[in-house]
Design a protein around this motif. Structure first.
Motif, mmCIF file in Angstrom:
data_model
loop_
_atom_site.group_PDB
_atom_site.id
_atom_site.type_symbol
_atom_site.label_atom_id
_atom_site.label_comp_id
_atom_site.label_asym_id
_atom_site.label_seq_id
_atom_site.Cartn_x
_atom_site.Cartn_y
_atom_site.Cartn_z
ATOM 1 N N GLY A 186 0.790 -1.228 0.000
ATOM 2 C CA GLY A 186 0.000 0.000 0.000
ATOM 3 C C GLY A 186 0.819 1.274 0.000
ATOM 4 O O GLY A 186 0.267 2.365 -0.153
ATOM 5 N N GLY A 187 2.125 1.172 0.146
ATOM 6 C CA GLY A 187 2.995 2.349 0.143
ATOM 7 C C GLY A 187 4.021 2.277 1.253
ATOM 8 O O GLY A 187 3.710 1.895 2.377
ATOM 9 N N LEU A 188 5.241 2.652 0.932
ATOM 10 C CA LEU A 188 6.328 2.572 1.898
ATOM 11 C C LEU A 188 6.281 3.723 2.899
ATOM 12 O O LEU A 188 5.938 4.849 2.548
ATOM 13 C CB LEU A 188 7.675 2.589 1.167
ATOM 14 N N GLY A 189 6.641 3.429 4.132
ATOM 15 C CA GLY A 189 6.744 4.464 5.152
ATOM 16 C C GLY A 189 8.185 4.937 5.280
ATOM 17 O O GLY A 189 9.118 4.136 5.204
ATOM 18 N N TYR A 190 8.377 6.241 5.480
ATOM 19 C CA TYR A 190 9.715 6.817 5.548
ATOM 20 C C TYR A 190 9.920 7.573 6.854
ATOM 21 O O TYR A 190 8.982 8.140 7.423
ATOM 22 C CB TYR A 190 9.957 7.760 4.365
ATOM 23 N N THR A 191 11.155 7.576 7.304
ATOM 24 C CA THR A 191 11.565 8.401 8.435
ATOM 25 C C THR A 191 12.331 9.605 7.900
ATOM 26 O O THR A 191 12.761 9.623 6.732
ATOM 27 C CB THR A 191 12.495 7.621 9.379
ATOM 28 N N GLU A 192 12.541 10.596 8.769
ATOM 29 C CA GLU A 192 13.338 11.752 8.375
ATOM 30 C C GLU A 192 14.743 11.314 7.974
ATOM 31 O O GLU A 192 15.297 11.790 6.970
ATOM 32 C CB GLU A 192 13.409 12.760 9.519
ATOM 33 N N GLU A 193 15.315 10.391 8.725
ATOM 34 C CA GLU A 193 16.669 9.938 8.446
ATOM 35 C C GLU A 193 16.759 9.275 7.068
ATOM 36 O O GLU A 193 17.716 9.510 6.312
ATOM 37 C CB GLU A 193 17.128 8.954 9.527
ATOM 38 N N LYS A 194 15.764 8.454 6.745
ATOM 39 C CA LYS A 194 15.801 7.762 5.454
ATOM 40 C C LYS A 194 15.611 8.745 4.299
ATOM 41 O O LYS A 194 16.291 8.647 3.272
ATOM 42 C CB LYS A 194 14.731 6.671 5.400
ATOM 43 N N LEU A 195 14.714 9.714 4.463
ATOM 44 C CA LEU A 195 14.525 10.709 3.413
ATOM 45 C C LEU A 195 15.793 11.532 3.208
ATOM 46 O O LEU A 195 16.183 11.813 2.065
ATOM 47 C CB LEU A 195 13.354 11.629 3.755
ATOM 48 N N CYS A 196 16.439 11.923 4.307
ATOM 49 C CA CYS A 196 17.677 12.705 4.194
ATOM 50 C C CYS A 196 18.769 11.897 3.504
ATOM 51 O O CYS A 196 19.589 12.451 2.762
ATOM 52 C CB CYS A 196 18.138 13.168 5.566
ATOM 53 N N ASP A 197 18.783 10.581 3.733
ATOM 54 C CA ASP A 197 19.767 9.738 3.064
ATOM 55 C C ASP A 197 19.460 9.625 1.578
ATOM 56 O O ASP A 197 20.361 9.755 0.733
ATOM 57 C CB ASP A 197 19.779 8.352 3.708
ATOM 58 N N ILE A 198 18.203 9.412 1.225
ATOM 59 C CA ILE A 198 17.827 9.263 -0.186
ATOM 60 C C ILE A 198 18.089 10.553 -0.954
ATOM 61 O O ILE A 198 18.619 10.540 -2.071
ATOM 62 C CB ILE A 198 16.347 8.854 -0.302
#
Length: 237
Positions: A186-198
């Motif tokens: 249904g859609g991946l969940g992200y954290t701030e840390e993961k978004l900053c890494d991507i």
């Protein structure tokens, strides 16, 4: 018989795509019933986008919206003088967005196609905005997504994102889990840390949970979503 030989990286991407549902027909069915109680079916822009426009982005420029859905954010930006390109692969969503733009008497250039097939002017956009598309992007398409942003965003331009927050709405799974399960759940969940890494090649301006706002209302907000604003750094002179 379909040619299943692999000759290029693009062939690999298409092969991996084929392991998952065909997105166009699924989203057409999703948007075909406008009476469904879906939070983002409201005709109100994201509260964080309104904040960016009011406090961050300066004079109206050009905006590219990825996964525009029924056009609520695109129409909002056009009303404020922005030149808007809005992309979605669902014909039903695009038709709804066109109706909203016509009713509001504002110009929006809608593109009904896969965002990876876009052929738009490079370095042309002051803002690229994504509200709810990124968490449906398969991991093997993420590099192409990042290339799209770098290609089309002006130096000094902004990239804004709204996506599922890990632990609230989105699936808490690794990229490898997506392929083990053959599903995004249904859609991946992200954290701030993961978004900053991507998005580490962009400068982080701010990130926070979206405010929860009563609906219907002038702005859209749900606390299970994460918001972030990045900027493409201008090259040193």
């Amino acid at each position: 018989m379909k040619n299943e030989q692999i000759h290029s990286t693009e062939d690999i991407l298409h092969m991996l795509d084929s392991f998952f549902r065909e997105e166009g027909p699924w989203w057409n069915r999703f948007y075909s019933d406008r009476s469904k109680s879906i939070p983002f079916f409201v005709h109100a822009p994201d509260e964080n986008l309104d904040q960016y426009v009011q406090n961050r982005l300066g004079s109206p420029g050009r905006v590219l919206e990825l996964g525009c859905g029924a056009g609520r954010n695109a129409v909002y930006m056009a009303r404020r003088g922005w030149t808007v390109d809005a992309v979605d692969l669902s014909e039903e969503a695009i038709a709804w967005g066109q109706e909203r733009a016509k009713s509001a008497q504002v110009p929006v250039r809608f593109h009904c196609q896969n965002l990876f097939d876009l052929e738009l002017q490079p370095n042309a956009y002051d803002l690229i905005y994504d509200s709810g598309c990124f968490h449906h992007i398969l991991p093997h398409r993420r590099m192409s997504y990042l290339d799209l942003i770098q290609k089309h965003l002006k130096p000094g331009g902004y990239y804004g994102i709204v996506c599922f927050a890990a632990g609230s709405m989105g699936a808490d799974m690794t990229d490898w889990d997506v392929y083990r399960d053959h599903s995004l759940k249904g859609g991946l969940g992200y954290t701030e840390e993961k978004l900053c890494d991507i998005f580490r090649d962009l400068e982080l301006i701010e990130s926070r949970r979206m405010q929860s706002l009563p609906q219907p209302g002038p702005l859209f907000g749900e606390s299970f979503l994460w918001t972030a604003l990045f900027r493409k750094t201008a090259p040193a002179k």
